[in-house]
Design a protein around this motif. Structure first.
Motif, PDB file in Angstrom:
ATOM      1  N   ILE A 168       1.022  -1.114   0.231  1.00  0.00           N
ATOM      2  CA  ILE A 168       0.229  -0.280   0.271  1.00  0.00           C
ATOM      3  C   ILE A 168       0.919   0.931   0.206  1.00  0.00           C
ATOM      4  N   VAL A 169       1.918   0.826   0.787  1.00  0.00           N
ATOM      5  CA  VAL A 169       3.090   2.481   0.775  1.00  0.00           C
ATOM      6  C   VAL A 169       3.992   2.250  -0.405  1.00  0.00           C
ATOM      7  N   ASP A 170       4.151   0.967  -0.624  1.00  0.00           N
ATOM      8  CA  ASP A 170       4.884   1.868  -2.563  1.00  0.00           C
ATOM      9  C   ASP A 170       3.519   2.143  -3.571  1.00  0.00           C
ATOM     10  N   VAL A 171       2.738   1.815  -3.443  1.00  0.00           N
ATOM     11  CA  VAL A 171       1.496   2.484  -4.133  1.00  0.00           C
ATOM     12  C   VAL A 171       0.914   3.874  -4.442  1.00  0.00           C
ATOM     13  N   MET A 172       1.032   4.183  -2.746  1.00  0.00           N
ATOM     14  CA  MET A 172       1.094   5.937  -2.604  1.00  0.00           C
ATOM     15  C   MET A 172       2.406   6.403  -3.164  1.00  0.00           C
ATOM     16  N   LEU A 173       3.209   5.982  -2.649  1.00  0.00           N
ATOM     17  CA  LEU A 173       4.471   6.586  -3.057  1.00  0.00           C
ATOM     18  C   LEU A 173       4.885   6.307  -4.850  1.00  0.00           C
ATOM     19  N   SER A 174       4.702   5.957  -5.285  1.00  0.00           N
ATOM     20  CA  SER A 174       4.555   5.772  -6.817  1.00  0.00           C
ATOM     21  C   SER A 174       3.369   6.787  -7.246  1.00  0.00           C
ATOM     22  N   ILE A 175       3.077   8.181  -6.893  1.00  0.00           N
ATOM     23  CA  ILE A 175       1.813   8.230  -6.985  1.00  0.00           C
ATOM     24  C   ILE A 175       2.762  10.244  -6.707  1.00  0.00           C
ATOM     25  N   PRO A 176       2.710  10.930  -7.731  1.00  0.00           N
ATOM     26  CA  PRO A 176       3.721  12.074  -7.696  1.00  0.00           C
ATOM     27  C   PRO A 176       2.470  12.906  -5.991  1.00  0.00           C
ATOM     28  N   SER A 177       3.841  13.451  -5.249  1.00  0.00           N
ATOM     29  CA  SER A 177       3.177  13.644  -3.840  1.00  0.00           C
ATOM     30  C   SER A 177       1.344  15.117  -3.926  1.00  0.00           C
ATOM     31  N   VAL A 182      -3.202  16.851  -5.059  1.00  0.00           N
ATOM     32  CA  VAL A 182      -4.629  17.166  -6.145  1.00  0.00           C
ATOM     33  C   VAL A 182      -5.916  16.335  -6.350  1.00  0.00           C
ATOM     34  N   SER A 183      -5.857  15.201  -6.352  1.00  0.00           N
ATOM     35  CA  SER A 183      -6.659  14.141  -6.685  1.00  0.00           C
ATOM     36  C   SER A 183      -7.592  13.989  -5.594  1.00  0.00           C
ATOM     37  N   ILE A 184      -7.053  13.825  -3.800  1.00  0.00           N
ATOM     38  CA  ILE A 184      -7.640  13.710  -2.879  1.00  0.00           C
ATOM     39  C   ILE A 184      -8.915  15.122  -3.021  1.00  0.00           C
ATOM     40  N   SER A 185      -7.784  16.152  -3.181  1.00  0.00           N
ATOM     41  CA  SER A 185      -9.072  17.827  -2.853  1.00  0.00           C
ATOM     42  C   SER A 185      -9.707  17.479  -3.552  1.00  0.00           C
ATOM     43  N   ALA A 186      -9.715  17.262  -5.554  1.00  0.00           N
ATOM     44  CA  ALA A 186     -10.821  16.959  -5.988  1.00  0.00           C
ATOM     45  C   ALA A 186     -11.830  16.348  -6.028  1.00  0.00           C
ATOM     46  N   LEU A 187     -11.658  15.597  -4.851  1.00  0.00           N
ATOM     47  CA  LEU A 187     -13.281  14.542  -4.720  1.00  0.00           C
ATOM     48  C   LEU A 187     -14.180  15.427  -3.411  1.00  0.00           C
ATOM     49  N   ALA A 188     -13.099  16.439  -3.058  1.00  0.00           N
ATOM     50  CA  ALA A 188     -14.421  16.856  -1.977  1.00  0.00           C
ATOM     51  C   ALA A 188     -15.841  17.639  -2.885  1.00  0.00           C
ATOM     52  N   VAL A 203      -0.638  11.973   1.831  1.00  0.00           N
ATOM     53  CA  VAL A 203       0.115  11.992   1.170  1.00  0.00           C
ATOM     54  C   VAL A 203       1.608  11.617   1.677  1.00  0.00           C
ATOM     55  N   GLN A 204       1.823  12.222   3.346  1.00  0.00           N
ATOM     56  CA  GLN A 204       2.391  12.493   4.217  1.00  0.00           C
ATOM     57  C   GLN A 204       2.446  11.038   4.418  1.00  0.00           C
ATOM     58  N   VAL A 205       1.782  10.234   4.871  1.00  0.00           N
ATOM     59  CA  VAL A 205       1.362   8.899   5.675  1.00  0.00           C
ATOM     60  C   VAL A 205       2.517   8.058   5.595  1.00  0.00           C
ATOM     61  N   PRO A 206       2.443   7.653   3.921  1.00  0.00           N
ATOM     62  CA  PRO A 206       4.023   6.483   3.517  1.00  0.00           C
ATOM     63  C   PRO A 206       5.470   6.912   3.741  1.00  0.00           C
ATOM     64  N   ILE A 207       5.766   8.607   4.231  1.00  0.00           N
ATOM     65  CA  ILE A 207       6.659   8.598   4.127  1.00  0.00           C
ATOM     66  C   ILE A 207       7.269   8.793   5.865  1.00  0.00           C
ATOM     67  N   PHE A 208       6.755   8.701   7.087  1.00  0.00           N
ATOM     68  CA  PHE A 208       6.040   8.294   8.490  1.00  0.00           C
ATOM     69  C   PHE A 208       6.450   7.052   8.411  1.00  0.00           C
ATOM     70  N   ALA A 209       5.714   6.138   7.709  1.00  0.00           N
ATOM     71  CA  ALA A 209       5.140   5.370   7.600  1.00  0.00           C
ATOM     72  C   ALA A 209       6.486   4.079   6.870  1.00  0.00           C
ATOM     73  N   ARG A 210       7.225   4.024   5.961  1.00  0.00           N
ATOM     74  CA  ARG A 210       8.274   3.903   5.718  1.00  0.00           C
ATOM     75  C   ARG A 210       9.760   3.901   6.859  1.00  0.00           C
ATOM     76  N   LEU A 211      10.027   5.280   7.077  1.00  0.00           N
ATOM     77  CA  LEU A 211      10.998   5.556   7.907  1.00  0.00           C
ATOM     78  C   LEU A 211      10.370   4.772   9.480  1.00  0.00           C
ATOM     79  N   LEU A 212       9.930   4.981  10.161  1.00  0.00           N
ATOM     80  CA  LEU A 212       8.888   4.158  11.594  1.00  0.00           C
ATOM     81  C   LEU A 212       9.550   2.706  11.071  1.00  0.00           C
ATOM     82  N   ARG A 213       9.064   2.181  10.057  1.00  0.00           N
ATOM     83  CA  ARG A 213       8.970   0.577   9.634  1.00  0.00           C
ATOM     84  C   ARG A 213      10.579   0.127  10.098  1.00  0.00           C
ATOM     85  N   GLY A 214      11.257   1.113   8.762  1.00  0.00           N
ATOM     86  CA  GLY A 214      12.929   0.938   9.234  1.00  0.00           C
ATOM     87  C   GLY A 214      12.987   0.553  10.435  1.00  0.00           C
TER      88      GLY A 214
END
Length: 333
Positions: A168-177, A182-188, A203-214
């Motif tokens: 899940i984290v890899d999929v989120m990181l594969s999309i430009p932040s 913008v995609s999430i904001s446009a859904l509102a 957008v910031q969730v996968p950054i913290f998740a990968r760092l804490l996992r390591g």
């Protein structure tokens, strides 16, 4: 004294004289004597935080970033009281309608002039700092909470849980932040300040998740964790009391850096019109977007909010990088 000891007497006297000479030289230079050279200093050790602070307080880069951050936070907290005018009022509206140029220039009581609606530009910048701080802080906190949850699950349990979370984290990181935000904001259905906060936080969730996992994976093989398992301590207690607290250092430092990114991303979303449409509560990105139609004749309308965004992001970045280097054993000098 017998004859066998007599040849050693001159050598003993020579050694005593050499020792005395060394002690005399040490006394004149303020150094320790020969007898004290092999002693152990009984002073207490220095912790990681105290050792890092000793380096940080002599680091001009950290002090510069800290000064910028402190000034920004103070202005944001005190802006409702120190702003010379109400950010929603338009005391310069008469000059907007009279002049060919719809932007009032600086004058007494309005050091930066006004905008196209006759509102005081300085007051809107001060009040906008509060909105920018709120968006950046809440987006970072929400992203940190989500990253801690995913990172703890992946790092503590491993196996298929780790595989699912990391994919899940890899999929989120594969999309430009910015594109993801913008995609999430446009859904509102209706843009607001909270849609910006949620979009930037995701957008910031996968950054913290990968760092804490390591960090959690590194803690799994430590002696204190193995000892707790050997003593029969429950897994939940090992994770929450032993592994997680010792893994939060890099994550907290990263939060300082992410805060700068969150401010920039929030300003970008507001610039694109995906933020709060109510301009009675100004935000720097929103002000930057409204100034683009006057960029040629009145570039100062865009310069001031853009400069504020750049300086504040630079302050958090300088402070975060200095913290990371001070707490990283590989970067210590």
């Amino acid at each position: 004294m017998n004859d066998s000891q007599r040849p050693d007497q001159p050598r003993r006297g020579l050694g005593a004289r050499r020792k005395q000479r060394i002690d005399d030289l040490a006394a004149t230079s303020g150094a320790t004597t020969v007898a004290e050279a092999g002693t152990i200093d009984d002073s207490g050790g220095v912790g990681l935080v105290a050792s890092a602070w000793r380096r940080l307080r002599r680091n001009p880069i950290f002090l510069t970033g800290l000064a910028i951050t402190v000034v920004f936070v103070l202005l944001a907290l005190l802006s409702p009281w120190i702003a010379p005018h109400d950010a929603a009022d338009n005391p310069l509206i008469d000059k907007v309608s009279r002049q060919n140029n719809p932007i009032p220039g600086p004058e007494p009581g309005f050091p930066l002039g006004g905008d196209d609606s006759g509102r005081d530009l300085l007051s809107r910048l001060l009040v906008g700092s509060q909105q920018t701080l709120l968006v950046g802080v809440f987006a970072t906190l929400f992203g940190l909470a989500g990253g801690l949850t995913l990172g703890t699950l992946a790092g503590a349990f491993g196996g298929w849980v780790d595989s699912v979370v990391m994919r899940i984290v890899d999929v989120m990181l594969s999309i430009p932040s910015l594109l993801l935000a913008v995609s999430i904001s446009a859904l509102a259905a209706r843009p607001s300040q909270w849609t910006v906060i949620i979009a930037v936080a995701v957008v910031q969730v996968p950054i913290f998740a990968r760092l804490l996992r390591g960090s959690m994976l590194a803690q799994r093989g430590k002696d204190h964790v193995l000892a707790a398992r050997a003593l029969g301590v429950k897994r939940s207690a090992i994770i929450l009391r032993h592994m997680l607290p010792n893994s939060l250092g890099p994550v907290i430092v990263q939060a300082t850096l992410v805060l700068a990114t969150a401010i920039i991303d929030a300003a970008a979303l507001s610039f694109l019109g995906l933020g709060n449409p109510d301009d009675s509560k100004p935000e720097w990105g929103q002000m930057l977007g409204q100034a683009q139609q006057y960029i040629y004749d009145n570039p100062h309308l865009a310069f001031y909010p853009a400069a504020c965004i750049i300086v504040v992001a630079l302050g958090f970045t300088l402070m975060g990088e200095s913290l990371r280097e001070a707490l990283d054993p590989k970067s210590r000098r």
